[in-house]
Design a protein around this motif. Structure first.
Motif, short mmCIF file in Angstrom:
data_model
loop_
_atom_site.label_atom_id
_atom_site.label_comp_id
_atom_site.label_asym_id
_atom_site.label_seq_id
_atom_site.Cartn_x
_atom_site.Cartn_y
_atom_site.Cartn_z
N ALA A 154 -18.88 70.85 -13.55
CA ALA A 154 -19.52 71.79 -12.62
C ALA A 154 -18.55 72.88 -12.19
O ALA A 154 -17.35 72.64 -12.02
N THR A 167 -22.97 75.17 -10.59
CA THR A 167 -23.65 75.17 -11.88
C THR A 167 -22.90 74.24 -12.84
O THR A 167 -21.68 74.10 -12.76
N GLN A 256 -29.79 71.35 -14.95
CA GLN A 256 -30.39 71.64 -13.66
C GLN A 256 -30.53 70.40 -12.78
O GLN A 256 -30.57 70.50 -11.56
N GLU A 259 -27.42 70.52 -10.61
CA GLU A 259 -27.02 71.77 -9.96
C GLU A 259 -27.43 71.79 -8.49
O GLU A 259 -28.33 71.06 -8.06
#
Length: 296
Positions: A154, A167, A256, A259
């Protein structure tokens, strides 16, 4: 005379201390009401003599510790802040209209335990990475009849002066002992060496329409070849449904799930901004600064 003076000073000190306690309790109640907290925060006024500073219209220093702030999808585990040079607006004692916080400094903690519970899929876990200010994401994901491991890295960044975003990059799915799959463009499947050695190289070349070594299977179309020709997997013992399920995974969908984004409310008074963002063993920390913040 000396004894009398000592008694007077003791009474004044006691009165000043009671005034501080009253002000701390009142401030805690107002902060709890304003932020809709489940519990009162801790407020410590470090200003001596307090009554004299109030009468002069300025309070030097206040510390606030706010636990467990509801911030949308996750909870902020802790907010610690200090305020310097609080200017009282209005005249004492009956016409005080509020105050102006000249300098505000804060420290916000997003606990990994809260992020793990709330961000994306529950099986994904976040932890500090080996490099400074990095976060690793990983967990278990059922794929076919196997339990695969999802891994990712990340990246943290500020979005403007009031938001942050995490992200996930380099997402990969590992089926221990069998293969590694990298979803998305440029990815593909990589069989482990013992599994690849069991494949028939001639049949693989005929099915793929080109010369491909089993150890070089890193292209998406080779994954398609395995889906279209499940018999290639027979010597390896891999269930073709496992490959079919891998093909259904797409990098944006997998990433996702891990995230996160957050933002300070737009209606906060004054010039309050997020500054530095860092990663600690307990979670993600963000520095908060503000100046000339009006409070009613």
């Amino acid at each position: 005379m000396v004894v009398a003076l000592a008694v007077v000073l003791a009474i004044l000190a006691l009165g000043d201390r009671w005034a501080v306690l009253y002000a701390e309790n009142l401030a805690a109640q107002q902060v709890q009401k304003a932020l809709k907290l489940r519990a009162e925060p801790e407020v410590h006024i470090d200003s001596v003599p307090f009554i004299g500073q109030v009468l002069a219209g300025t309070i030097d220093h206040v510390e606030v510790n706010v636990p467990d702030v509801d911030a949308g999808p996750v909870s902020v585990a802790q907010v610690k802040g200090t305020v310097d040079d609080i200017r009282i607006v209005g005249s004492l004692p009956s016409s005080v209209r509020g105050a102006v916080l000249s300098r505000v400094r804060g420290d916000i903690l997003l606990d990994f335990k809260d992020l793990n519970r709330e961000v994306g899929a529950s099986q994904i876990h976040l932890r500090p990475g080996p490099e400074k200010n990095t976060v690793l994401a990983g967990g278990d994901l059922p794929v076919g009849d196997k339990q695969a491991q999802v891994r990712g890295r990340a990246q943290l960044r500020r979005t403007g002066d009031r938001g942050l975003r995490m992200t996930v990059q380099d997402t990969r799915v590992v089926v221990p002992g069998l293969l590694t799959y990298v979803p998305g463009k440029g990815g593909g499947v990589q069989l482990t060496a013992p599994v690849a050695d069991k494949m028939d190289e001639g049949e693989l070349q005929q099915a793929a329409g080109r010369h491909v070594l089993p150890q070089q299977m890193m292209k998406g179309r080779v994954l398609d070849t395995l889906v279209d020709h499940p018999s290639l997997l027979k010597p390896t013992g891999i269930d073709p449904s496992l490959i079919q399920d891998l093909k259904k995974l797409r990098e944006p969908k997998v990433a996702q799930q891990m995230e996160f984004s957050g933002r300070l409310p737009d209606n906060l008074p004054g010039d309050i901004r997020l500054r530095g963002i860092s990663v600690t063993k307990n979670g993600i920390r963000a520095e908060l600064t503000g100046k000339d913040v009006p409070v009613g």
